[in-house]
Each structure stands twice: as structure tokens, then as C-alpha cells.
Scaffold this motif. Structure first.
Motif, PDB file in Angstrom:
ATOM      1  N   CYS A  11       0.860  -1.179   0.000  1.00  0.00           N
ATOM      2  CA  CYS A  11       0.000   0.000   0.000  1.00  0.00           C
ATOM      3  C   CYS A  11       0.895   1.228   0.000  1.00  0.00           C
ATOM      4  O   CYS A  11       1.693   1.430   0.919  1.00  0.00           O
ATOM      5  CB  CYS A  11      -0.912  -0.004   1.217  1.00  0.00           C
ATOM      6  SG  CYS A  11      -2.009   1.416   1.246  1.00  0.00           S
ATOM      7  N   THR A  12       0.784   2.042  -1.021  1.00  0.00           N
ATOM      8  CA  THR A  12       1.654   3.211  -1.162  1.00  0.00           C
ATOM      9  C   THR A  12       0.949   4.503  -0.777  1.00  0.00           C
ATOM     10  O   THR A  12       1.407   5.587  -1.125  1.00  0.00           O
ATOM     11  CB  THR A  12       2.157   3.317  -2.619  1.00  0.00           C
ATOM     12  OG1 THR A  12       1.023   3.450  -3.479  1.00  0.00           O
ATOM     13  CG2 THR A  12       2.951   2.091  -3.011  1.00  0.00           C
ATOM     14  N   LEU A  13      -0.146   4.401  -0.038  1.00  0.00           N
ATOM     15  CA  LEU A  13      -0.915   5.571   0.364  1.00  0.00           C
ATOM     16  C   LEU A  13      -0.131   6.385   1.389  1.00  0.00           C
ATOM     17  O   LEU A  13       0.436   5.851   2.327  1.00  0.00           O
ATOM     18  CB  LEU A  13      -2.252   5.136   0.969  1.00  0.00           C
ATOM     19  CG  LEU A  13      -3.243   6.239   1.290  1.00  0.00           C
ATOM     20  CD1 LEU A  13      -3.757   6.865   0.007  1.00  0.00           C
ATOM     21  CD2 LEU A  13      -4.394   5.688   2.097  1.00  0.00           C
ATOM     22  N   THR A  14      -0.075   7.685   1.177  1.00  0.00           N
ATOM     23  CA  THR A  14       0.568   8.587   2.125  1.00  0.00           C
ATOM     24  C   THR A  14      -0.446   9.624   2.582  1.00  0.00           C
ATOM     25  O   THR A  14      -1.518   9.763   2.000  1.00  0.00           O
ATOM     26  CB  THR A  14       1.776   9.303   1.488  1.00  0.00           C
ATOM     27  OG1 THR A  14       1.324  10.086   0.392  1.00  0.00           O
ATOM     28  CG2 THR A  14       2.830   8.303   1.020  1.00  0.00           C
ATOM     29  N   PHE A  15      -0.093  10.342   3.629  1.00  0.00           N
ATOM     30  CA  PHE A  15      -1.003  11.358   4.141  1.00  0.00           C
ATOM     31  C   PHE A  15      -1.243  12.447   3.107  1.00  0.00           C
ATOM     32  O   PHE A  15      -2.333  13.000   3.022  1.00  0.00           O
ATOM     33  CB  PHE A  15      -0.454  11.958   5.432  1.00  0.00           C
ATOM     34  CG  PHE A  15      -1.369  12.965   6.054  1.00  0.00           C
ATOM     35  CD1 PHE A  15      -2.577  12.571   6.599  1.00  0.00           C
ATOM     36  CD2 PHE A  15      -1.054  14.310   6.069  1.00  0.00           C
ATOM     37  CE1 PHE A  15      -3.438  13.492   7.163  1.00  0.00           C
ATOM     38  CE2 PHE A  15      -1.899  15.238   6.636  1.00  0.00           C
ATOM     39  CZ  PHE A  15      -3.094  14.823   7.185  1.00  0.00           C
ATOM     40  N   GLY A  16      -0.259  12.750   2.298  1.00  0.00           N
ATOM     41  CA  GLY A  16      -0.406  13.777   1.268  1.00  0.00           C
ATOM     42  C   GLY A  16      -1.445  13.426   0.220  1.00  0.00           C
ATOM     43  O   GLY A  16      -2.011  14.312  -0.427  1.00  0.00           O
ATOM     44  N   ASP A  17      -1.721  12.135   0.056  1.00  0.00           N
ATOM     45  CA  ASP A  17      -2.720  11.714  -0.927  1.00  0.00           C
ATOM     46  C   ASP A  17      -4.139  12.041  -0.489  1.00  0.00           C
ATOM     47  O   ASP A  17      -5.016  12.249  -1.317  1.00  0.00           O
ATOM     48  CB  ASP A  17      -2.606  10.208  -1.184  1.00  0.00           C
ATOM     49  CG  ASP A  17      -1.274   9.824  -1.782  1.00  0.00           C
ATOM     50  OD1 ASP A  17      -0.736  10.623  -2.574  1.00  0.00           O
ATOM     51  OD2 ASP A  17      -0.770   8.731  -1.465  1.00  0.00           O
ATOM     52  N   ILE A  18      -4.381  12.068   0.817  1.00  0.00           N
ATOM     53  CA  ILE A  18      -5.729  12.334   1.302  1.00  0.00           C
ATOM     54  C   ILE A  18      -5.844  13.685   1.997  1.00  0.00           C
ATOM     55  O   ILE A  18      -6.910  14.047   2.479  1.00  0.00           O
ATOM     56  CB  ILE A  18      -6.204  11.214   2.249  1.00  0.00           C
ATOM     57  CG1 ILE A  18      -5.291  11.097   3.454  1.00  0.00           C
ATOM     58  CG2 ILE A  18      -6.343   9.904   1.522  1.00  0.00           C
ATOM     59  CD1 ILE A  18      -5.817  10.180   4.530  1.00  0.00           C
ATOM     60  N   TYR A  19      -4.759  14.421   2.042  1.00  0.00           N
ATOM     61  CA  TYR A  19      -4.745  15.704   2.749  1.00  0.00           C
ATOM     62  C   TYR A  19      -5.793  16.664   2.188  1.00  0.00           C
ATOM     63  O   TYR A  19      -6.525  17.306   2.943  1.00  0.00           O
ATOM     64  CB  TYR A  19      -3.347  16.313   2.659  1.00  0.00           C
ATOM     65  CG  TYR A  19      -3.158  17.562   3.467  1.00  0.00           C
ATOM     66  CD1 TYR A  19      -3.102  17.497   4.845  1.00  0.00           C
ATOM     67  CD2 TYR A  19      -3.043  18.804   2.854  1.00  0.00           C
ATOM     68  CE1 TYR A  19      -2.925  18.641   5.604  1.00  0.00           C
ATOM     69  CE2 TYR A  19      -2.863  19.948   3.605  1.00  0.00           C
ATOM     70  CZ  TYR A  19      -2.802  19.856   4.976  1.00  0.00           C
ATOM     71  OH  TYR A  19      -2.642  20.978   5.716  1.00  0.00           O
TER      72      TYR A  19
END
Length: 104
Positions: A11-19
Motif C-alpha cells: 500500500c503506497t498511500l501517504t497522508f499527502g494523498d488524502i490531505y
């Protein structure tokens, strides 16, 4: 006999993706609270509560859809060559993947 292909889940999801999604939803919440305060008076309190409830109930499905689709877009299944991995070896790092770090 055919061997099953091995896959590595990442999973490559980071906080910046959903910020951005979080910021937009916070704006929606603050606008609903502002509209509730504008409607709040001694004889219209129920309208204020209904307005906040309606805005939150209508916005939550869109928020969940945005979060779930963003998460699904950041899930990778990478085929792993079973012969090159030594038994007992730890998980290998995928190309371009950074290790998890604690922020402080």
C-alpha cells in the motif's frame, strides 16, 4: 505440477494523498456549523440542528467514496519470483518504496 505465482501486497498511500480531501471535508463541516449559527434563534433551533445533520449525512458518503477510491488506487500487487527469495528472509523493498518512518 504448477506452482502458484507469489505476489507481494503493498500500500503506497501517504497522508499527502488524502490531505486535500480532509481539508475539503473540514470546510464543509465549518460551513454547516456557520449555517447552524446563522439559523440559531429562540424559535428556529430545530432548523439549525436539521441543517447540520442534513449536511453531514449527505457529505459522509462522498467522503467515504473519495477515501476508498484513493486507497484502492494506491494498492499494488507485485509478482515475486519465488526462487530468488531465501527462506526466512525479511520482506524485500519494492522499487521506489520508502520505509515507514515515525514523525516527531
Amino acid at each position: 505440477m504448477n506452482e502458484f505465482q507469489k505476489y507481494r501486497f503493498a500500500c503506497t498511500l501517504t497522508f499527502g494523498d488524502i490531505y486535500g480531501q480532509i481539508i475539503v471535508w473540514l470546510i464543509v463541516i465549518f460551513l454547516s456549523l456557520a449555517s447552524a449559527l446563522a439559523l440559531w434563534s429562540s424559535d428556529r433551533q430545530i432548523y439549525a440542528l436539521v441543517t447540520v445533520g442534513l449536511i453531514l449525512v449527505l457529505s459522509i458518503p462522498f467522503l467515504l467514496f473519495a477515501f476508498v477510491t484513493t486507497l484502492l488506487n494506491h494498492i499494488e500487487l507485485v509478482a515475486v519470483d519465488g526462487n530468488s527469495e531465501a527462506p526466512g528472509a525479511g520482506p524485500r523493498k519494492l522499487a521506489g518504496q520508502k520505509p515507514a518512518q515515525a514523525t516527531g
